[in-house]
Design a protein around this motif. Sequence first.
Motif, mmCIF file in Angstrom:
data_model
loop_
_atom_site.group_PDB
_atom_site.id
_atom_site.type_symbol
_atom_site.label_atom_id
_atom_site.label_comp_id
_atom_site.label_asym_id
_atom_site.label_seq_id
_atom_site.Cartn_x
_atom_site.Cartn_y
_atom_site.Cartn_z
ATOM 1 N N UNK A 123 1.371 4.011 6.847
ATOM 2 C CA UNK A 123 0.256 3.462 6.114
ATOM 3 C C UNK A 123 0.468 2.231 5.432
ATOM 4 N N UNK A 124 1.666 1.778 4.910
ATOM 5 C CA UNK A 124 2.072 0.451 4.626
ATOM 6 C C UNK A 124 2.063 -0.508 5.612
ATOM 7 N N UNK A 125 2.325 -0.055 6.887
ATOM 8 C CA UNK A 125 2.666 -0.906 8.101
ATOM 9 C C UNK A 125 1.016 -1.422 8.370
ATOM 10 N N UNK A 126 0.111 -0.386 8.168
ATOM 11 C CA UNK A 126 -1.305 -0.966 8.536
ATOM 12 C C UNK A 126 -1.720 -1.925 7.250
ATOM 13 N N UNK A 127 -1.336 -1.772 6.245
ATOM 14 C CA UNK A 127 -1.945 -2.433 5.043
ATOM 15 C C UNK A 127 -1.185 -3.767 5.084
ATOM 16 N N UNK A 128 -0.029 -4.169 5.576
ATOM 17 C CA UNK A 128 0.800 -5.296 5.687
ATOM 18 C C UNK A 128 0.205 -6.085 6.741
ATOM 19 N N UNK A 129 -0.192 -5.347 7.934
ATOM 20 C CA UNK A 129 -0.674 -5.959 8.966
ATOM 21 C C UNK A 129 -2.129 -6.710 8.799
ATOM 22 N N UNK A 130 -3.037 -5.809 8.090
ATOM 23 C CA UNK A 130 -4.180 -6.164 7.704
ATOM 24 C C UNK A 130 -3.976 -7.563 6.757
ATOM 25 N N UNK A 131 -3.385 -7.256 5.741
ATOM 26 C CA UNK A 131 -3.080 -8.421 4.632
ATOM 27 C C UNK A 131 -2.823 -9.616 5.166
ATOM 28 N N UNK A 132 -2.075 -9.581 6.325
ATOM 29 C CA UNK A 132 -1.481 -10.711 6.965
ATOM 30 C C UNK A 132 -2.494 -11.619 7.700
ATOM 31 N N UNK A 133 -3.358 -10.713 8.207
ATOM 32 C CA UNK A 133 -4.855 -11.238 8.997
ATOM 33 C C UNK A 133 -5.876 -11.910 7.842
ATOM 34 N N UNK A 134 -5.918 -11.146 6.758
ATOM 35 C CA UNK A 134 -6.811 -11.574 5.712
ATOM 36 C C UNK A 134 -6.206 -12.851 5.061
ATOM 37 N N UNK A 135 -5.026 -12.951 4.932
ATOM 38 C CA UNK A 135 -4.570 -14.442 4.385
ATOM 39 C C UNK A 135 -4.812 -15.670 5.199
ATOM 40 N N UNK A 136 -4.742 -15.307 6.512
ATOM 41 C CA UNK A 136 -4.616 -16.264 7.305
ATOM 42 C C UNK A 136 -5.898 -16.603 8.162
ATOM 43 N N UNK A 137 -6.857 -15.485 7.940
ATOM 44 C CA UNK A 137 -8.217 -15.773 8.421
ATOM 45 C C UNK A 137 -8.156 -15.320 9.861
ATOM 46 N N UNK A 138 -7.060 -14.462 10.438
ATOM 47 C CA UNK A 138 -6.587 -14.340 11.739
ATOM 48 C C UNK A 138 -6.202 -15.537 12.554
ATOM 49 N N UNK A 139 -5.935 -16.642 11.961
ATOM 50 C CA UNK A 139 -5.317 -17.720 12.801
ATOM 51 C C UNK A 139 -3.944 -18.047 12.148
ATOM 52 N N UNK A 140 -2.985 -18.900 12.925
ATOM 53 C CA UNK A 140 -1.980 -19.203 12.515
ATOM 54 C C UNK A 140 -2.031 -20.397 11.538
ATOM 55 N N UNK A 141 -0.940 -20.516 10.622
ATOM 56 C CA UNK A 141 -0.658 -21.404 9.919
ATOM 57 C C UNK A 141 0.265 -22.691 10.260
ATOM 58 N N UNK A 142 -0.189 -24.016 10.586
ATOM 59 C CA UNK A 142 0.720 -24.818 10.971
ATOM 60 C C UNK A 142 1.087 -25.856 9.674
ATOM 61 N N UNK A 143 1.764 -26.868 10.110
ATOM 62 C CA UNK A 143 2.148 -27.916 9.120
ATOM 63 C C UNK A 143 3.225 -27.855 8.062
ATOM 64 N N UNK A 144 4.083 -26.815 8.542
ATOM 65 C CA UNK A 144 5.304 -26.530 7.585
ATOM 66 C C UNK A 144 6.191 -27.821 7.551
#
Length: 316
Positions: A123-144
Amino acid sequence: MDLYKFYKKYGLFVILAVFIVVFSALNTQFLTPGNLLNILRQISMFGIVVVGYTMVMISGGCDMSVGGQLALCGMFAATLNVTYGLPTFVVVILTLMLGALFGLINGLLMNVFNIMPLIVTLGTMLFFQGASYIISGGVAIFGLSDSFKFIGQGYLGFVPLPIVILLVIGMLGYIVLHKTYFGRQIYAMGGNPEAARLAGVNIKKYRLAVFTITGILAAVAGIIMAARTGSAQPSAGASYPFDCMTAVVLGGVSFAGGSGSMLGAMMGVIIIGVLNNGMQLIGMDSNMINCVKGIVLLIAIGIDSVQRTGKKVKKV
């Protein structure tokens, strides 16, 4: 010598040797120093997660959410670094705290609602995976920042920093599991939870501890992965739950808990790393690679099952 005793003593070395011989014969680049170093880099993040996963499985549990934790922690760290411009040190501390929180949530859900670890972490696997897409809008974050990327791309002397971090965490994991009272209690609760409880072991407290440790280590791996690639990917670590399980069981940790070693689990990590790298070098299709890894997982669980059945027969 009994076949199972032979496997327990020499099996991992035989499997590793066979893979090395086969892949070096199929591709001359396999045994080059550059590729061997690349294998160590690739397994560094995976191995860090396996240190925690080993403790969880020996305690009698499993954690299918480690990949989601890794991805979400990576996205969180990248957001703090890129969007808010926080210093790398602060980003690392906050991300480790988030990983600890994720592990704590897993343990609390099991303790409070008395739900099996497999069900909770699915259950938490699905939540964490979904939350990571929500945070990023489904795209990678660059510029580190360069200081952040140093964690995954830097060197300590001539050794890549991720490998150094794996070695340090692996040694600490070995000491904790095999040389401390905490480690002995983990084995006790995995071998016979009811007997451990009657002997005074606080099962709920130790369950919280091992899942929290695993969450922290998933966060470490998430930070390193983002730093190594120079970006945070919402799909990062998707295969980790099954890869970790395969490496740990292949390394001799019982699926039922209570037995196994950190050194064996690390050998399992190396074998899976060699297998992944070798299949990629010979140009194997990614779907076929997943098929092969699935077969390896089934074989590892089958061997573990036969070993446990043999032990029960001997006791009778």
